[in-house]
Design a protein around this motif. Structure first.
Motif, PDB file in Angstrom:
ATOM      1  N   ALA A   1       0.834  -1.207   0.000  1.00 50.53           N
ATOM      2  CA  ALA A   1       0.000   0.000   0.000  1.00 50.53           C
ATOM      3  C   ALA A   1       0.868   1.256   0.000  1.00 50.53           C
ATOM      4  O   ALA A   1       0.583   2.236  -0.698  1.00 50.53           O
ATOM      5  N   SER A   2       1.951   1.224   0.796  1.00 52.45           N
ATOM      6  CA  SER A   2       2.846   2.377   0.878  1.00 52.45           C
ATOM      7  C   SER A   2       3.520   2.647  -0.457  1.00 52.45           C
ATOM      8  O   SER A   2       3.670   3.807  -0.862  1.00 52.45           O
ATOM      9  N   TYR A   3       3.912   1.593  -1.154  1.00 53.38           N
ATOM     10  CA  TYR A   3       4.594   1.757  -2.431  1.00 53.38           C
ATOM     11  C   TYR A   3       3.722   2.444  -3.473  1.00 53.38           C
ATOM     12  O   TYR A   3       4.240   3.072  -4.397  1.00 53.38           O
ATOM     13  N   ILE A   4       2.416   2.311  -3.353  1.00 51.09           N
ATOM     14  CA  ILE A   4       1.526   2.929  -4.349  1.00 51.09           C
ATOM     15  C   ILE A   4       0.807   4.153  -3.792  1.00 51.09           C
ATOM     16  O   ILE A   4      -0.151   4.649  -4.391  1.00 51.09           O
ATOM     17  N   GLY A   5       1.240   4.649  -2.631  1.00 48.35           N
ATOM     18  CA  GLY A   5       0.702   5.890  -2.098  1.00 48.35           C
ATOM     19  C   GLY A   5      -0.681   5.794  -1.505  1.00 48.35           C
ATOM     20  O   GLY A   5      -1.460   6.751  -1.579  1.00 48.35           O
ATOM     21  N   MET A   6      -1.040   4.649  -0.900  1.00 48.63           N
ATOM     22  CA  MET A   6      -2.360   4.462  -0.307  1.00 48.63           C
ATOM     23  C   MET A   6      -2.247   4.032   1.154  1.00 48.63           C
ATOM     24  O   MET A   6      -1.263   3.401   1.549  1.00 48.63           O
ATOM     25  N   GLU A   7      -3.263   4.378   1.947  1.00 41.13           N
ATOM     26  CA  GLU A   7      -3.366   3.857   3.300  1.00 41.13           C
ATOM     27  C   GLU A   7      -3.794   2.397   3.236  1.00 41.13           C
ATOM     28  O   GLU A   7      -4.625   2.025   2.392  1.00 41.13           O
ATOM     29  N   PRO A   8      -3.259   1.536   4.107  1.00 41.58           N
ATOM     30  CA  PRO A   8      -3.536   0.087   4.021  1.00 41.58           C
ATOM     31  C   PRO A   8      -5.022  -0.277   4.062  1.00 41.58           C
ATOM     32  O   PRO A   8      -5.469  -1.132   3.303  1.00 41.58           O
ATOM     33  N   VAL A   9      -5.780   0.360   4.959  1.00 38.70           N
ATOM     34  CA  VAL A   9      -7.198   0.011   5.087  1.00 38.70           C
ATOM     35  C   VAL A   9      -7.958   0.370   3.817  1.00 38.70           C
ATOM     36  O   VAL A   9      -8.751  -0.421   3.290  1.00 38.70           O
ATOM     37  N   TYR A  10      -7.704   1.593   3.309  1.00 38.28           N
ATOM     38  CA  TYR A  10      -8.379   2.020   2.083  1.00 38.28           C
ATOM     39  C   TYR A  10      -7.940   1.163   0.906  1.00 38.28           C
ATOM     40  O   TYR A  10      -8.763   0.785   0.055  1.00 38.28           O
ATOM     41  N   PHE A  11      -6.642   0.836   0.864  1.00 36.10           N
ATOM     42  CA  PHE A  11      -6.123  -0.009  -0.206  1.00 36.10           C
ATOM     43  C   PHE A  11      -6.824  -1.365  -0.228  1.00 36.10           C
ATOM     44  O   PHE A  11      -7.265  -1.839  -1.280  1.00 36.10           O
ATOM     45  N   THR A  12      -6.963  -1.994   0.937  1.00 34.88           N
ATOM     46  CA  THR A  12      -7.609  -3.306   1.017  1.00 34.88           C
ATOM     47  C   THR A  12      -9.067  -3.230   0.581  1.00 34.88           C
ATOM     48  O   THR A  12      -9.568  -4.082  -0.164  1.00 34.88           O
ATOM     49  N   ARG A  13      -9.759  -2.186   1.041  1.00 35.38           N
ATOM     50  CA  ARG A  13     -11.174  -2.034   0.690  1.00 35.38           C
ATOM     51  C   ARG A  13     -11.346  -1.797  -0.812  1.00 35.38           C
ATOM     52  O   ARG A  13     -12.220  -2.399  -1.455  1.00 35.38           O
ATOM     53  N   LEU A  14     -10.506  -0.936  -1.379  1.00 39.54           N
ATOM     54  CA  LEU A  14     -10.606  -0.632  -2.808  1.00 39.54           C
ATOM     55  C   LEU A  14     -10.211  -1.844  -3.650  1.00 39.54           C
ATOM     56  O   LEU A  14     -10.842  -2.130  -4.671  1.00 39.54           O
ATOM     57  N   PHE A  15      -9.174  -2.561  -3.227  1.00 47.83           N
ATOM     58  CA  PHE A  15      -8.723  -3.757  -3.938  1.00 47.83           C
ATOM     59  C   PHE A  15      -9.856  -4.781  -4.013  1.00 47.83           C
ATOM     60  O   PHE A  15     -10.110  -5.374  -5.070  1.00 47.83           O
ATOM     61  N   ARG A  16     -10.541  -4.973  -2.897  1.00 42.72           N
ATOM     62  CA  ARG A  16     -11.632  -5.948  -2.867  1.00 42.72           C
ATOM     63  C   ARG A  16     -12.801  -5.495  -3.731  1.00 42.72           C
ATOM     64  O   ARG A  16     -13.438  -6.311  -4.413  1.00 42.72           O
ATOM     65  N   ARG A  17     -13.063  -4.191  -3.729  1.00 45.90           N
ATOM     66  CA  ARG A  17     -14.164  -3.669  -4.536  1.00 45.90           C
ATOM     67  C   ARG A  17     -13.898  -3.881  -6.028  1.00 45.90           C
ATOM     68  O   ARG A  17     -14.800  -4.217  -6.800  1.00 45.90           O
ATOM     69  N   VAL A  18     -12.660  -3.715  -6.447  1.00 41.06           N
ATOM     70  CA  VAL A  18     -12.315  -3.817  -7.866  1.00 41.06           C
ATOM     71  C   VAL A  18     -12.131  -5.264  -8.312  1.00 41.06           C
ATOM     72  O   VAL A  18     -12.620  -5.678  -9.359  1.00 41.06           O
ATOM     73  N   TYR A  19     -11.406  -6.072  -7.493  1.00 40.30           N
ATOM     74  CA  TYR A  19     -11.051  -7.430  -7.894  1.00 40.30           C
ATOM     75  C   TYR A  19     -11.924  -8.520  -7.274  1.00 40.30           C
ATOM     76  O   TYR A  19     -11.833  -9.690  -7.662  1.00 40.30           O
ATOM     77  N   GLY A  20     -12.750  -8.142  -6.297  1.00 34.92           N
ATOM     78  CA  GLY A  20     -13.640  -9.122  -5.686  1.00 34.92           C
ATOM     79  C   GLY A  20     -12.995  -9.982  -4.623  1.00 34.92           C
ATOM     80  O   GLY A  20     -13.651 -10.843  -4.034  1.00 34.92           O
ATOM     81  N   ILE A  21     -11.705  -9.784  -4.352  1.00 34.25           N
ATOM     82  CA  ILE A  21     -10.984 -10.508  -3.303  1.00 34.25           C
ATOM     83  C   ILE A  21     -10.053  -9.529  -2.598  1.00 34.25           C
ATOM     84  O   ILE A  21      -9.749  -8.449  -3.125  1.00 34.25           O
ATOM     85  N   THR A  22      -9.588  -9.887  -1.409  1.00 33.31           N
ATOM     86  CA  THR A  22      -8.660  -9.031  -0.680  1.00 33.31           C
ATOM     87  C   THR A  22      -7.246  -9.210  -1.234  1.00 33.31           C
ATOM     88  O   THR A  22      -6.970 -10.184  -1.943  1.00 33.31           O
ATOM     89  N   PRO A  23      -6.325  -8.291  -0.921  1.00 29.76           N
ATOM     90  CA  PRO A  23      -4.936  -8.465  -1.347  1.00 29.76           C
ATOM     91  C   PRO A  23      -4.327  -9.784  -0.861  1.00 29.76           C
ATOM     92  O   PRO A  23      -3.593 -10.440  -1.601  1.00 29.76           O
ATOM     93  N   SER A  24      -4.646 -10.179   0.374  1.00 28.72           N
ATOM     94  CA  SER A  24      -4.122 -11.447   0.907  1.00 28.72           C
ATOM     95  C   SER A  24      -4.644 -12.628   0.106  1.00 28.72           C
ATOM     96  O   SER A  24      -3.899 -13.570  -0.207  1.00 28.72           O
ATOM     97  N   GLU A  25      -5.942 -12.602  -0.225  1.00 31.38           N
ATOM     98  CA  GLU A  25      -6.525 -13.679  -1.024  1.00 31.38           C
ATOM     99  C   GLU A  25      -5.930 -13.714  -2.428  1.00 31.38           C
ATOM    100  O   GLU A  25      -5.738 -14.784  -3.009  1.00 31.38           O
ATOM    101  N   SER A  26      -5.607 -12.534  -2.956  1.00 33.73           N
ATOM    102  CA  SER A  26      -4.981 -12.452  -4.272  1.00 33.73           C
ATOM    103  C   SER A  26      -3.611 -13.115  -4.257  1.00 33.73           C
ATOM    104  O   SER A  26      -3.257 -13.861  -5.180  1.00 33.73           O
ATOM    105  N   ARG A  27      -2.851 -12.860  -3.188  1.00 31.64           N
ATOM    106  CA  ARG A  27      -1.530 -13.484  -3.067  1.00 31.64           C
ATOM    107  C   ARG A  27      -1.639 -15.000  -2.953  1.00 31.64           C
ATOM    108  O   ARG A  27      -0.869 -15.740  -3.571  1.00 31.64           O
TER     109      ARG A  27
END
Length: 299
Positions: free
Chosen positions: A253-279
């Protein structure tokens, strides 16, 4: 030394008669950065105080950047760097583009990355600050180039003989776009992915009104500049998480200029899974491909 916030010059407005020109200049307390596609301009990166570490993809060992050290990175070379130790890593930078390829290669600023010590930071800082003062919305591209030439000449004089440390290089490309202004803006967004950029700041850096810039983006890419930036950030984070197993969600999240909580929420909204699930899904896919690649035992 004062902090000089990022100033950039619109490459679309640079005089075509210039052989090379300043793209960005400034100083800052450096934070971790990963650029999988490299930076779109040649980078002159100076450590004034503190320490950092740097490497290219595929390079197992990090290179340590001590105080009073120059790092040169040619355009388009993937790389990453981050602070080292407890002291803030205070750096200065000037980036430039060349209209005539290889013009400064004879001075060492060609196609190979390197780092080496310099002798006198005060002189280099004064020249950097002058370049910075001539950059930005009301930039003077000819005067900035004149001082860039003086800056490179001072570096040439100061660099210790036979002290250059080469760094392995990889090529990269930046994405093109239909309209020249969109292309310049896309380049800027790729180069400054980790920064918190508002539409007002983006328009000021590019030199166009928000309304005009948004209209050009909609016509060329069917989205606004900030929508493009969001898409770029998420796709970059997904690639980072897939390729770097030791990277935490917070770091991505830091590398792309986002707060972790917002990053996780936005990632899930766009991809349908969390960053951890994506990994996890990426790891399973790698295991599946690895198993398929294994030769069958003959009994």
């Amino acid at each position: 030394m004062e902090l000089l916030s990022l100033r950039s010059n619109s490459l679309y407005q640079i005089d075509e008669a210039l052989p090379f020109a300043v793209y960005t200049a400034g100083t800052e307390i450096q934070t971790p950065i990963t650029r999988l596609g490299g930076f779109s301009a040649n980078q002159l990166f100076l450590t004034f105080s503190g320490r950092g570490r740097f490497r290219m993809p595929g390079q197992d060992k990090w290179d340590i950047l001590q105080p009073h050290m120059l790092l040169y990175i040619p355009a388009g070379r993937p790389h990453e760097y981050m602070p080292e130790g407890d002291e803030p890593w205070y750096v200065g930078y000037v980036t430039f583009v060349e209209k005539e390829a290889g013009l400064l290669a004879g001075w060492g600023f060609g196609g190979d990355s390197f780092h080496c010590p310099f002798k006198e930071k005060e002189r280099l800082y004064k020249l950097l600050k002058k370049i910075w003062s001539l950059s930005g919305p009301q930039h003077d591209d000819w005067a900035a180039t004149e001082f860039l030439f003086a800056f490179c000449l001072e570096l040439k004089k100061q660099l210790q003989p036979n002290s250059k440390v080469p760094i392995s290089t990889l090529t990269g490309q930046t994405e093109g776009a239909a309209h020249p202004i969109v292309d310049v803006t896309v380049r800027f967004l790729h180069d400054h992915l980790e920064r918190h950029i508002t539409m007002d700041e983006l328009a000021a850096h590019i030199g166009y009104s928000q309304k005009h810039l948004t209209r050009l983006f909609r016509n060329s890419l069917q989205m606004t500049p900030l929508q493009y930036l969001q898409q770029l950030r998420l796709s970059t984070a997904a690639l980072l998480l897939a390729e770097q197993p030791n990277l935490t969600i917070r770091q991505a999240a830091s590398y792309i200029g986002m707060e972790p909580v917002y990053f996780t929420r936005l990632f899930r909204r766009v991809y349908g899974i969390t960053p951890s699930e994506s990994r996890t899904a990426s790891d399973k896919e790698k295991e599946r491909k690895g198993a398929q690649a294994q030769p069958l035992n003959e009994n």
